[in-house]
Design a protein around this motif. Structure first.
Motif, PDB file in Angstrom:
ATOM      1  N   PRO A   1      11.130  17.762  34.468  1.00  0.00           N
ATOM      2  CA  PRO A   1      12.493  17.870  33.909  1.00  0.00           C
ATOM      3  C   PRO A   1      13.554  17.172  34.756  1.00  0.00           C
ATOM      4  O   PRO A   1      14.461  16.525  34.217  1.00  0.00           O
ATOM      5  CB  PRO A   1      12.730  19.377  33.852  1.00  0.00           C
ATOM      6  N   ALA A   2      13.457  17.290  36.072  1.00  0.00           N
ATOM      7  CA  ALA A   2      14.449  16.660  36.952  1.00  0.00           C
ATOM      8  C   ALA A   2      14.359  15.138  36.876  1.00  0.00           C
ATOM      9  O   ALA A   2      15.379  14.435  36.847  1.00  0.00           O
ATOM     10  CB  ALA A   2      14.245  17.139  38.388  1.00  0.00           C
ATOM     11  N   GLN A   3      13.132  14.631  36.835  1.00  0.00           N
ATOM     12  CA  GLN A   3      12.954  13.182  36.729  1.00  0.00           C
ATOM     13  C   GLN A   3      13.438  12.672  35.374  1.00  0.00           C
ATOM     14  O   GLN A   3      14.062  11.599  35.284  1.00  0.00           O
ATOM     15  CB  GLN A   3      11.476  12.823  36.944  1.00  0.00           C
TER      16      GLN A   3
ATOM     17  N   GLN B   1      17.420   9.690  32.160  1.00  0.00           N
ATOM     18  CA  GLN B   1      18.406   9.750  31.073  1.00  0.00           C
ATOM     19  C   GLN B   1      19.790   9.338  31.579  1.00  0.00           C
ATOM     20  O   GLN B   1      20.540   8.636  30.880  1.00  0.00           O
ATOM     21  CB  GLN B   1      18.467  11.167  30.497  1.00  0.00           C
ATOM     22  N   GLY B   2      20.117   9.715  32.799  1.00  0.00           N
ATOM     23  CA  GLY B   2      21.390   9.315  33.387  1.00  0.00           C
ATOM     24  C   GLY B   2      21.474   7.805  33.595  1.00  0.00           C
ATOM     25  O   GLY B   2      22.531   7.192  33.382  1.00  0.00           O
ATOM     26  N   VAL B   3      20.357   7.216  34.001  1.00  0.00           N
ATOM     27  CA  VAL B   3      20.320   5.759  34.179  1.00  0.00           C
ATOM     28  C   VAL B   3      20.539   5.049  32.841  1.00  0.00           C
ATOM     29  O   VAL B   3      21.340   4.111  32.732  1.00  0.00           O
ATOM     30  CB  VAL B   3      18.971   5.323  34.796  1.00  0.00           C
ATOM     31  N   LEU B   4      19.835   5.508  31.795  1.00  0.00           N
ATOM     32  CA  LEU B   4      19.987   4.900  30.474  1.00  0.00           C
ATOM     33  C   LEU B   4      21.404   5.078  29.940  1.00  0.00           C
ATOM     34  O   LEU B   4      21.977   4.162  29.338  1.00  0.00           O
ATOM     35  CB  LEU B   4      18.968   5.507  29.503  1.00  0.00           C
ATOM     36  N   ASP B   5      21.966   6.250  30.154  1.00  0.00           N
ATOM     37  CA  ASP B   5      23.341   6.503  29.695  1.00  0.00           C
ATOM     38  C   ASP B   5      24.331   5.574  30.384  1.00  0.00           C
ATOM     39  O   ASP B   5      25.293   5.104  29.768  1.00  0.00           O
ATOM     40  CB  ASP B   5      23.732   7.961  29.956  1.00  0.00           C
TER      41      ASP B   5
ATOM     42  N   ALA C   1       6.018   8.149  41.274  1.00  0.00           N
ATOM     43  CA  ALA C   1       5.237   8.138  40.032  1.00  0.00           C
ATOM     44  C   ALA C   1       6.086   8.634  38.863  1.00  0.00           C
ATOM     45  O   ALA C   1       5.602   9.321  37.962  1.00  0.00           O
ATOM     46  CB  ALA C   1       3.984   8.997  40.188  1.00  0.00           C
ATOM     47  N   LEU C   2       7.352   8.282  38.901  1.00  0.00           N
ATOM     48  CA  LEU C   2       8.314   8.711  37.882  1.00  0.00           C
ATOM     49  C   LEU C   2       7.838   8.339  36.478  1.00  0.00           C
ATOM     50  O   LEU C   2       7.459   7.210  36.216  1.00  0.00           O
ATOM     51  CB  LEU C   2       9.657   8.039  38.168  1.00  0.00           C
ATOM     52  N   LEU C   3       7.834   9.328  35.580  1.00  0.00           N
ATOM     53  CA  LEU C   3       7.421   9.140  34.183  1.00  0.00           C
ATOM     54  C   LEU C   3       6.023   8.546  34.056  1.00  0.00           C
ATOM     55  O   LEU C   3       5.766   7.689  33.211  1.00  0.00           O
ATOM     56  CB  LEU C   3       8.430   8.253  33.441  1.00  0.00           C
ATOM     57  N   SER C   4       5.112   8.986  34.918  1.00  0.00           N
ATOM     58  CA  SER C   4       3.731   8.530  34.817  1.00  0.00           C
ATOM     59  C   SER C   4       3.139   8.931  33.474  1.00  0.00           C
ATOM     60  O   SER C   4       3.358  10.042  32.979  1.00  0.00           O
ATOM     61  CB  SER C   4       2.900   9.145  35.946  1.00  0.00           C
ATOM     62  N   MET C   5       2.385   8.030  32.874  1.00  0.00           N
ATOM     63  CA  MET C   5       1.766   8.298  31.575  1.00  0.00           C
ATOM     64  C   MET C   5       0.693   9.376  31.663  1.00  0.00           C
ATOM     65  O   MET C   5       0.318   9.978  30.662  1.00  0.00           O
ATOM     66  CB  MET C   5       1.153   7.012  31.019  1.00  0.00           C
ATOM     67  N   THR C   6       0.197   9.598  32.870  1.00  0.00           N
ATOM     68  CA  THR C   6      -0.926  10.521  33.037  1.00  0.00           C
ATOM     69  C   THR C   6      -0.507  11.879  33.579  1.00  0.00           C
ATOM     70  O   THR C   6      -1.358  12.729  33.837  1.00  0.00           O
ATOM     71  CB  THR C   6      -1.968   9.904  33.982  1.00  0.00           C
ATOM     72  N   GLN C   7       0.799  12.087  33.784  1.00  0.00           N
ATOM     73  CA  GLN C   7       1.274  13.346  34.325  1.00  0.00           C
ATOM     74  C   GLN C   7       2.287  13.982  33.369  1.00  0.00           C
ATOM     75  O   GLN C   7       2.986  13.281  32.635  1.00  0.00           O
ATOM     76  CB  GLN C   7       1.960  13.111  35.687  1.00  0.00           C
ATOM     77  N   PRO C   8       2.380  15.301  33.351  1.00  0.00           N
ATOM     78  CA  PRO C   8       3.418  15.959  32.539  1.00  0.00           C
ATOM     79  C   PRO C   8       4.808  15.529  33.000  1.00  0.00           C
ATOM     80  O   PRO C   8       5.019  15.207  34.170  1.00  0.00           O
ATOM     81  CB  PRO C   8       3.186  17.457  32.817  1.00  0.00           C
ATOM     82  N   VAL C   9       5.763  15.503  32.065  1.00  0.00           N
ATOM     83  CA  VAL C   9       7.123  15.066  32.381  1.00  0.00           C
ATOM     84  C   VAL C   9       7.818  16.110  33.246  1.00  0.00           C
ATOM     85  O   VAL C   9       7.862  17.295  32.895  1.00  0.00           O
ATOM     86  CB  VAL C   9       7.938  14.821  31.098  1.00  0.00           C
TER      87      VAL C   9
END
Length: 341
Positions: A228-230, A235-239, A218-226
């Motif tokens: 930090p590790a995820q 961010q590493g993937v985008l970089d 449920a990585l970056l679920s809109m209904t759950q708090p972010v």
């Protein structure tokens, strides 16, 4: 006693009435004849509708074919076009679907443009805000390959209103990037939109009951708090994708980049004039100025365009097939029913 002796007229009437009543076998024969007639009428009506639909589809197909044959320069007749500029459009969003700029059709167009001996040069006609990094990279890779295979044929990128993000990714493979002074150029970056609605759901009394197998599903679920590790992982993937973009631009532009300012790769965009000063574009111009420079007035568009009629015909063909199958099925069922009776 009143009926005796029987009257001859009464006996004759009874005999006639009995002779007019059909027997059981006659009723069965009559029923079969009527049922066969009804079945035949249904079958004729069904096939009549089917062939009317088939005729309509044929007429529609002929009209579309005539319309396409009357259109201006296509890749089928470029062999007789003489010396010309081979144009391939990068117009609209870049994505995998047929309605967008996709790598499959664009690569096919580019191959035809490079391979045609009558084309003096190949031109990417760009007006796109970008899109899929995968589709953009596949086109970029193929351009680099085709340039090696056809080293005597130059590739130009002419940017109109916008040549940003994935569109600029593709443009960076060109030998020259030509822009309008007011074009929007650059936006070398990667984005993954995401929204958080946890607070809104609490106000509305909505409970998230999402179940997963795998702690990061449920990585970056809109209904759950972010988490930090995820967030760090994403961010590493985008970089990493951003690094691919930067390397492609540096490889394509080479020493033409006039600035080492990291802002060039920060996602910012510039006007055409500013882009030339930074070295992410070469000069100001247009397709018309390029025609004059290369001394040719003819430009042939090699772009494979998606037609909504193709989808319509595909669905129509499917419908015809389904209708044909249904008609045969009903016919077999009807014949079996008739035999059972």
């Amino acid at each position: 006693m009143s009926d005796w002796p029987p009257k001859p007229e009464h006996e004759i009437n009874n005999t006639q009435q009995n002779s007019q009543q059909p027997t059981g076998n006659e009723w069965k024969l009559l029923e079969k004849v009527v049922l066969a007639s009804v079945v035949e009428q249904r079958r004729a009506r069904r096939w009549g509708i089917f062939f009317k639909f088939l005729t309509f589809a044929y007429i529609l197909f002929v009209l579309i074919a005539l319309g396409k044959s009357c259109s201006t320069a296509t890749t089928d007749d470029v062999g007789a076009s003489g010396s010309h500029l081979a144009v391939v459009d990068i117009v609209g969003t870049i994505a995998a679907d047929k309605q967008s700029v996709n790598s499959t059709d664009t690569i096919r167009s580019l191959k035809k443009a490079f391979e045609n001996k009558q084309s003096k040069a190949v031109v990417l006609n760009i007006n796109s805000p970008g899109g899929s990094p995968v589709q953009s990279d596949e086109i970029w890779q193929e351009i680099m390959y085709l340039k090696k295979q056809h080293a005597d044929k130059k590739l130009y990128a002419v940017i109109g209103d916008t040549g940003a993000s994935g569109a600029y990714y593709i443009a960076s493979a060109a030998d020259e990037i030509i822009v309008n002074p007011s074009s929007l150029v650059g936006s070398i970056g990667v984005i993954m939109p995401n929204y958080g609605v946890n607070g809104l759901m609490q106000k509305l009394g909505v409970e998230d009951r999402t179940m997963t197998s795998g702690e990061n599903k449920a990585l970056l679920s809109m209904t759950q708090p972010v988490d930090p590790a995820q967030k760090a992982h994403v961010q590493g993937v985008l970089d990493n994708v951003h690094d691919h973009f930067i390397n492609a631009v540096k490889q394509g532009r080479g020493k033409k980049l006039k600035s080492n300012d990291p802002a060039i790769f920060s996602g910012l965009f510039w006007t055409g004039d500013q882009a030339v000063k930074l070295g992410i574009a070469d000069r100001v111009g247009s397709l018309n100025t390029l025609k004059r420079e290369l001394k040719t007035e003819k430009a042939v568009n090699y772009t494979i365009e998606y037609s909504p009629f193709d989808s319509v015909l595909g669905r129509m063909g499917s419908s015809i097939g389904q209708g044909f199958a249904a008609a045969l099925s009903q016919q077999v069922q009807t014949e079996n029913t008739t035999k059972l009776q």
